[in-house]
Each structure stands twice: as structure tokens, then as C-alpha cells.
Write a protein that holds these residues in place. Structure first.
Motif, short mmCIF file in Angstrom:
data_model
loop_
_atom_site.label_atom_id
_atom_site.label_comp_id
_atom_site.label_asym_id
_atom_site.label_seq_id
_atom_site.Cartn_x
_atom_site.Cartn_y
_atom_site.Cartn_z
N SER A 40 0.82 -1.21 0.00
CA SER A 40 0.00 0.00 0.00
C SER A 40 0.85 1.26 0.00
N ASP A 41 2.14 1.13 -0.37
CA ASP A 41 3.04 2.27 -0.37
C ASP A 41 3.00 3.08 -1.66
N SER A 42 2.19 2.65 -2.63
CA SER A 42 2.06 3.37 -3.90
C SER A 42 0.57 3.61 -4.16
N PRO A 43 -0.05 4.52 -3.42
CA PRO A 43 -1.50 4.66 -3.50
C PRO A 43 -2.02 5.16 -4.84
N ASP A 44 -1.14 5.78 -5.63
CA ASP A 44 -1.55 6.27 -6.95
C ASP A 44 -1.00 5.41 -8.08
N ILE B 110 9.90 12.15 3.28
CA ILE B 110 9.27 13.45 3.10
C ILE B 110 9.41 13.91 1.66
N GLU B 111 10.50 13.54 1.00
CA GLU B 111 10.65 13.90 -0.42
C GLU B 111 9.57 13.23 -1.27
N ASP B 112 9.21 12.00 -0.90
CA ASP B 112 8.14 11.32 -1.63
C ASP B 112 6.81 12.05 -1.44
N LEU B 113 6.56 12.50 -0.22
CA LEU B 113 5.31 13.21 0.05
C LEU B 113 5.21 14.51 -0.74
N GLN B 114 6.35 15.08 -1.10
CA GLN B 114 6.36 16.35 -1.81
C GLN B 114 6.24 16.19 -3.32
N ARG B 115 6.10 14.97 -3.79
CA ARG B 115 5.96 14.76 -5.23
C ARG B 115 4.68 15.42 -5.74
N PRO B 116 4.76 16.13 -6.85
CA PRO B 116 3.54 16.76 -7.39
C PRO B 116 2.50 15.73 -7.82
N GLU B 117 2.93 14.52 -8.18
CA GLU B 117 1.96 13.51 -8.61
C GLU B 117 0.94 13.19 -7.51
N LEU B 118 1.40 13.22 -6.26
CA LEU B 118 0.50 12.87 -5.16
C LEU B 118 -0.53 13.96 -4.87
N ARG B 119 -0.28 15.17 -5.37
CA ARG B 119 -1.24 16.25 -5.18
C ARG B 119 -2.05 16.51 -6.43
N ASP B 120 -1.87 15.65 -7.43
CA ASP B 120 -2.61 15.77 -8.68
C ASP B 120 -4.05 15.32 -8.45
N ARG B 121 -5.00 16.17 -8.81
CA ARG B 121 -6.41 15.85 -8.61
C ARG B 121 -6.86 14.66 -9.45
N GLU B 122 -6.06 14.26 -10.43
CA GLU B 122 -6.42 13.15 -11.30
C GLU B 122 -5.82 11.82 -10.86
N ASN B 123 -5.09 11.80 -9.73
CA ASN B 123 -4.35 10.59 -9.38
C ASN B 123 -5.21 9.53 -8.69
N ASP B 124 -6.45 9.87 -8.33
CA ASP B 124 -7.38 8.90 -7.78
C ASP B 124 -6.91 8.30 -6.46
N ALA B 125 -6.18 9.10 -5.67
CA ALA B 125 -5.82 8.70 -4.31
C ALA B 125 -6.25 9.84 -3.38
N PRO B 126 -7.55 10.07 -3.24
CA PRO B 126 -8.04 11.29 -2.59
C PRO B 126 -7.70 11.41 -1.11
N LEU B 127 -7.71 10.30 -0.39
CA LEU B 127 -7.42 10.39 1.04
C LEU B 127 -5.96 10.75 1.28
N THR B 128 -5.08 10.15 0.51
CA THR B 128 -3.65 10.48 0.61
C THR B 128 -3.42 11.94 0.23
N ARG B 129 -4.05 12.37 -0.85
CA ARG B 129 -3.88 13.76 -1.30
C ARG B 129 -4.38 14.73 -0.24
N GLU B 130 -5.53 14.45 0.36
CA GLU B 130 -6.08 15.33 1.39
C GLU B 130 -5.15 15.41 2.60
N PHE B 131 -4.59 14.25 3.00
CA PHE B 131 -3.65 14.26 4.12
C PHE B 131 -2.46 15.16 3.81
#
Length: 228
Positions: free
Chosen positions: A112-116, A195-216
Motif C-alpha cells: 500500500s506504499d504506492s496509493p496512486d 518526506i521527499e516522496d510526500l512532496q511529489r507533485p503527482e501525489l497532489r494531482d487531482r487526477e491521481n485517484d488517491a483522494p485520502l492520501t492527497r487530502e492528508f
């Protein structure tokens, strides 16, 4: 008319107890925040992969106090199994053996380490098994792999590997070559561990379909992902 192959996706998961998950993010996250992040990633993974057509799901959890009731509430429709083995390799080998014993002819394991993680990558793994590959690996940027799939049991792929090292995939491919196992590689992807992984723009992309992770991430790091 030939029957379709019976295929299963195994999800490896941990009980999101603070201080037991995502420890490489403590600090800057607190133990409670790291536990919450892991649960968000796990829920996103379960939700997204539930849309894979024609693929059964099995959840293998780390067996510790409170884990079984947590997962029975989280995923009541999924068959649950405690992970068994002294290290990750043994646990994966035992999970594959369990799935094959249930009659599956193509089995993949993800965490579960790659939610997107794109669902197309998982579908591609099963397509490769159907087309004659015996093993499929999804390379991760840290030198390991985010997915491994088998068309039949090959326990030798999981023996004698130091799982915390950056050469896990290379060692696994070497074992496959020695055994004459036909291998396919998926596109590379990443795990969320630092923390560098959390800062990836992909995780904040509205199209990545990982909404709970993005909201966190947006709530904890800010919209630009730079606040600690």
C-alpha cells in the motif's frame, strides 16, 4: 472454449498503529500522523484496486494484536490471511503458495506504499502472465519492486535476499536468470517512504485517484507540499 484464467491480486498490509508504520517519516510527522497517512494510503489502494475487472482480491496482514478485527471492519468482503514467515521473502512466498492452493493461475502481490499506482500497470502484469511470462516485476525507484506477479510457484525468487537493500530487484532478476524463469518488467514507479516522496507533485494531482492520501498531504504539508 477455453476457460479464463483465475487471477488474484494480493494486497500486503499492516495494522496502522502509531509508531509501527511509516517510521521513516517520524519526524517530521508525528507517530499518529504517520499512522493516519498509512491508513489513507491503504484505503486508497483498496478502493482503487477494487475496480480491476475479473481479478479476485486477497488481503494478507501482519499478524499482531488488534489487526484481524481492524481488517475485518476495513475490508469485510475480502478474504483475510495472516502473513506467515520470518522475513518479507518468506511471507511473499507463503502468500503465493496460499493463492495457488486456492486454484489461482496468475497471482500478483502489491503493498500500500504506492496509493496512486496506475491500474494499467497491474493489468499489464496479468497480461504478461497470460502471454507466457513466468514472473513480472514492477521496479521501484529505491531499487526494490512495487509489484511481483507469478504464473506458477517460484519460491527461489524470494530466498537469500536482504530486503532492506537497494539491490533487491537486481538480486531477484539474477535469481530468475539462474533458474531460467521468463521475466517481464513493468514501468518504474515509486513508494511513499520519505518526506521527499510526500512532496511529489503527482501525489497532489487531482487526477491521481488517491483522494485520502492527497487530502492528508494538503492538510499536513500545505498546498505546495513544502510546509513541515
Amino acid at each position: 472454449m477455453p476457460q479464463p484464467r483465475k487471477q488474484a491480486l494480493i494486497i500486503f498490509a499492516k495494522h496502522p498503529v502509531p509508531g509501527r508504520v511509516k517510521t521513516r517519516l517520524i519526524p517530521p510527522l508525528t507517530a499518529v500522523e504517520a499512522g493516519r497517512l498509512y491508513e489513507c494510503m491503504l484505503r486508497d489502494t483498496l478502493c482503487r484496486t477494487s475496480r480491476l475487472a475479473g481479478i479476485d482480491h486477497m488481503l494478507f496482514y501482519v499478524d499482531e494484536p488488534g489487526a484481524e478485527p481492524f481488517f475485518r471492519q476495513l475490508a469485510p468482503s475480502l478474504p483475510l490471511f495472516p502473513q506467515q514467515g520470518k522475513d518479507l521473502g518468506e511471507r511473499m512466498a507463503n502468500a503465493f503458495s496460499t493463492a495457488f492452493a486456492h486454484g489461482y493461475q496468475g497471482v500478483a502481490i502489491i503493498g500500500s506504499d504506492s496509493p496512486d499506482l496506475p491500474l494499467a500497470f497491474i493489468e499489464n502484469a496479468f497480461a504478461n502472465l497470460t502471454n507466457g511470462k513466468a514472473a513480472v516485476f514492477g521496479p521501484s525507484e529505491d531499487g526494490g519492486y512495487y509489484l511481483v506477479a507469478l504464473g506458477e510457484m517460484h519460491a527461489e525468487l524470494f530466498r537469500g535476499i536482504e530486503w532492506s537493500r537497494s539491490d533487491v530487484l537486481a538480486k531477484s532478476l539474477g535469481k530468475a536468470a539462474e533458474a531460467g524463469i521468463r521475466v517481464a518488467l513493468l514501468p518504474g514507479w515509486y513508494d511513499v517512504d520519505t518526506i521527499e516522496d510526500l512532496q511529489r507533485p503527482e501525489l497532489r494531482d487531482r487526477e491521481n485517484d488517491a483522494p485520502l492520501t492527497r487530502e492528508f498531504i494538503e492538510n499536513r504539508l500545505g498546498a505546495r507540499g513544502t510546509r513541515l
